[in-house]
Design an enzyme around this catalytic site. Structure first.
Site, PDB file in Angstrom:
ATOM      1  N   LYS A 113     -11.461   8.491  -5.904  1.00 10.60           N
ATOM      2  CA  LYS A 113     -11.803   8.702  -4.486  1.00 10.60           C
ATOM      3  C   LYS A 113     -13.036   9.578  -4.332  1.00 10.60           C
ATOM      4  O   LYS A 113     -13.854   9.350  -3.438  1.00 10.60           O
ATOM      5  CB  LYS A 113     -10.629   9.330  -3.737  1.00 10.60           C
ATOM      6  CG  LYS A 113      -9.519   8.348  -3.425  1.00 10.60           C
ATOM      7  CD  LYS A 113      -8.517   8.964  -2.469  1.00 10.60           C
ATOM      8  CE  LYS A 113      -7.390   8.014  -2.157  1.00 10.60           C
ATOM      9  NZ  LYS A 113      -6.341   8.652  -1.357  1.00 10.60           N
ATOM     10  N   LYS A 196      -7.974  -3.126  -7.048  1.00 16.63           N
ATOM     11  CA  LYS A 196      -6.772  -3.025  -6.205  1.00 16.63           C
ATOM     12  C   LYS A 196      -7.078  -3.422  -4.761  1.00 16.63           C
ATOM     13  O   LYS A 196      -8.150  -3.099  -4.259  1.00 16.63           O
ATOM     14  CB  LYS A 196      -6.320  -1.570  -6.264  1.00 16.63           C
ATOM     15  CG  LYS A 196      -4.942  -1.295  -5.785  1.00 16.63           C
ATOM     16  CD  LYS A 196      -4.618   0.179  -5.963  1.00 16.63           C
ATOM     17  CE  LYS A 196      -5.418   1.039  -5.020  1.00 16.63           C
ATOM     18  NZ  LYS A 196      -5.062   2.464  -5.042  1.00 16.63           N
ATOM     19  N   LYS A 199      -7.412  -0.328   1.598  1.00 18.95           N
ATOM     20  CA  LYS A 199      -7.899  -0.181   2.975  1.00 18.95           C
ATOM     21  C   LYS A 199      -9.378   0.128   2.999  1.00 18.95           C
ATOM     22  O   LYS A 199     -10.054  -0.116   3.989  1.00 18.95           O
ATOM     23  CB  LYS A 199      -7.197   1.001   3.644  1.00 18.95           C
ATOM     24  CG  LYS A 199      -5.727   0.827   3.840  1.00 18.95           C
ATOM     25  CD  LYS A 199      -5.081   2.158   4.287  1.00 18.95           C
ATOM     26  CE  LYS A 199      -3.577   2.045   4.290  1.00 18.95           C
ATOM     27  NZ  LYS A 199      -2.881   3.303   4.496  1.00 18.95           N
TER      28      LYS A 199
HETATM   29  P1  TYM Z   1      -1.170   5.007   0.793  1.00 14.35           P
HETATM   30  O1  TYM Z   1      -1.186   4.990   2.252  1.00 14.35           O
HETATM   31  O2  TYM Z   1      -2.457   4.935   0.051  1.00 14.35           O
HETATM   32  O3  TYM Z   1      -0.259   3.841   0.246  1.00 14.35           O
HETATM   33  C1  TYM Z   1       1.016   3.603   0.792  1.00 14.35           C
HETATM   34  C2  TYM Z   1       1.900   2.855  -0.202  1.00 14.35           C
HETATM   35  O4  TYM Z   1       1.346   1.565  -0.480  1.00 14.35           O
HETATM   36  C3  TYM Z   1       1.229   1.378  -1.893  1.00 14.35           C
HETATM   37  N1  TYM Z   1       0.048   0.546  -2.156  1.00 14.35           N
HETATM   38  C4  TYM Z   1       0.067  -0.566  -2.911  1.00 14.35           C
HETATM   39  N2  TYM Z   1       1.063  -1.201  -3.555  1.00 14.35           N
HETATM   40  C5  TYM Z   1       0.743  -2.328  -4.222  1.00 14.35           C
HETATM   41  N3  TYM Z   1      -0.513  -2.854  -4.257  1.00 14.35           N
HETATM   42  C6  TYM Z   1      -1.544  -2.265  -3.623  1.00 14.35           C
HETATM   43  N4  TYM Z   1      -2.753  -2.784  -3.645  1.00 14.35           N
HETATM   44  C7  TYM Z   1      -1.276  -1.054  -2.899  1.00 14.35           C
HETATM   45  N5  TYM Z   1      -2.032  -0.209  -2.154  1.00 14.35           N
HETATM   46  C8  TYM Z   1      -1.210   0.760  -1.711  1.00 14.35           C
HETATM   47  C9  TYM Z   1       1.071   2.788  -2.445  1.00 14.35           C
HETATM   48  O5  TYM Z   1       1.438   2.839  -3.809  1.00 14.35           O
HETATM   49  C10 TYM Z   1       1.992   3.577  -1.554  1.00 14.35           C
HETATM   50  O6  TYM Z   1       3.331   3.490  -2.021  1.00 14.35           O
HETATM   51  N6  TYM Z   1      -0.150   9.059  -1.715  1.00 14.35           N
HETATM   52  C11 TYM Z   1       0.640   8.078  -0.985  1.00 14.35           C
HETATM   53  C12 TYM Z   1       1.159   8.648   0.317  1.00 14.35           C
HETATM   54  C13 TYM Z   1       2.142   9.759   0.134  1.00 14.35           C
HETATM   55  C14 TYM Z   1       3.419   9.688  -0.496  1.00 14.35           C
HETATM   56  C15 TYM Z   1       3.978  10.988  -0.384  1.00 14.35           C
HETATM   57  C16 TYM Z   1       4.118   8.667  -1.128  1.00 14.35           C
HETATM   58  C17 TYM Z   1       1.994  11.044   0.566  1.00 14.35           C
HETATM   59  N7  TYM Z   1       3.095  11.790   0.257  1.00 14.35           N
HETATM   60  C18 TYM Z   1       5.257  11.287  -0.925  1.00 14.35           C
HETATM   61  C19 TYM Z   1       5.372   8.970  -1.660  1.00 14.35           C
HETATM   62  C20 TYM Z   1       5.928  10.253  -1.550  1.00 14.35           C
HETATM   63  C21 TYM Z   1      -0.224   6.831  -0.783  1.00 14.35           C
HETATM   64  O7  TYM Z   1      -0.728   6.294  -1.724  1.00 14.35           O
HETATM   65  O8  TYM Z   1      -0.399   6.342   0.426  1.00 14.35           O
END
Ligand code: TYM
Length: 334
Positions: A113, A196, A199
């Site tokens: 990032k 991947k 967004k």
């Molecule tokens: P975020 O918003 O980036 O992603 C949310 C969830 O979507 C999954 N994800 C994917 N899974 C499969 N293929 C993809 N291309 C893909 N892109 C995203 C992510 O693995 C995630 O599960 N850091 C976390 C947010 C967070 C969190 C937490 C999660 C903050 N605190 C505590 C669990 C527990 C995240 O990646 O958000």
């Protein structure tokens, strides 16, 4: 030991197929299995990179709408936005003093990032995984459903829990288990099978958003990168072709099958035919979720009330845990 589920999604940009198949769909299943679940819009994580304030508010409602439209029931599960429960930030500070710089220096997501702009990245972006550990442990959650990309962050959560317990000679925080499940734990970009789905990809054609209509879904799948060969017979042959593997994985996840089962049906067929079937499947599965999301965000009062209620319940659950954590550390008055 009782199971308690926690997971979070950042309210930034659109929810896409990767978020749905990698995470949200599993959130729904875990709720349906009768577990105690907390699902959070992590707005404090979102601002580790610049967010327009108005868009952040709207995206928070949109993710909540996505959760509800996908099947999360705000009465059975707790849905809320992170910034409303101050205990997340309080525990994150304690964990800042438990986690080591060396641990954070190894986090690959920060490197990705921050990129070449490392000196200019926010301190919050660097600290992101520590706040994640606090999100989970402030509820003593035992299981965390996520996509594959969060695995390293969850290992850090375990390390933090373990070090806190060791440092203070307590058995207080649980060692959380990740749940990384299904055929689509890492959905790839439709334009490049080695990247991947995300967004932040500048190309709209790289991802299917949950709010895309049937024409957009069809258009994106039609334009998805493939190769000229027909679908292979074996998984080994499939794995050597990243774009083909990705589309078969998406089909498998959306139809609740394994990749092998999909190949049994489609091996030898051309992508033109397979893409038609994938479009029908995706429109059938995602269409109702997208339209329900649109309906829900048009009535923000319902979502806002659900989030307010969720935050109250979450805060009540976190209160005794943060108090005890402070007491363990030795803070007077805890
Ligand atoms: P975020 O918003 O980036 O992603 C949310 C969830 O979507 C999954 N994800 C994917 N899974 C499969 N293929 C993809 N291309 C893909 N892109 C995203 C992510 O693995 C995630 O599960 N850091 C976390 C947010 C967070 C969190 C937490 C999660 C903050 N605190 C505590 C669990 C527990 C995240 O990646 O958000």
């Amino acid at each position: 030991m009782a199971i308690r589920i926690f997971s979070g999604v950042q309210p930034t940009g659109n929810l896409h197929l990767g978020n749905y198949l990698g995470a949200i769909r599993n959130f729904v299943r875990l709720q349906q299995d009768g577990n105690e679940c907390l699902y959070c819009m992590v707005d404090m994580h979102a601002i580790t990179q610049w967010q327009d304030p108005k868009e952040l508010t709207e995206a928070t409602r949109m993710v909540a709408a996505g959760f509800i439209a996908a099947g999360i029931d705000p009465k059975r599960s707790i849905i809320f936005n992170q910034s409303r429960v101050a205990a997340h930030a309080e525990l994150a500070w304690i964990f800042n003093c438990v986690a080591r710089l060396g641990w954070l220096n190894r986090m690959t997501q920060f490197k990705e990032k921050a990129g070449k702009q490392r000196e200019n990245a926010s301190v919050g972006l660097y600290d992101y995984p520590v706040l994640m550990a606090a999100d989970i442990l402030v509820y003593k959650a035992t299981h965390v459903p996520v996509g594959e990309d969060q695995k390293q962050h969850l290992e850090l959560t375990r390390d933090i829990a373990q070090k806190f317990n060791n440092d203070f000679g307590v058995d207080f925080f649980p060692i959380t288990e990740p749940i990384i499940q299904g055929e689509a734990t890492r959905v790839m970009s439709l334009r490049d099978g080695t990247k991947k789905m995300s967004k932040s990809d500048p190309s709209e054609f790289s991802r299917i958003n949950l709010t895309d209509g049937p024409d957009q879904i069809a258009d994106k799948i039609r334009r998805a990168k493939t190769d000229p060969l027909p679908l292979p017979e074996t998984l080994t042959d499939l794995e050597a072709r990243p774009e083909a593997d990705n589309l078969v994985g998406i089909y498998a996840a959306l139809s609740d099958q394994t990749r092998e089962q999909v190949l049994t049906e489609y091996s030898g067929k051309l992508f033109s035919e397979f893409k038609g079937a994938l479009t029908d499947l995706a429109v059938g599965r995602l269409g109702p979720i997208g339209s329900e999301m649109q309906r829900l965000v048009a009535e923000p009062a319902y979502i806002d009330a659900a989030l307010e209620n969720g935050a109250e319940r979450a805060a009540a659950m976190a209160a005794p845990i943060i108090r005890e954590a402070k007491r363990i550390v030795g803070f007077l008055g805890a």
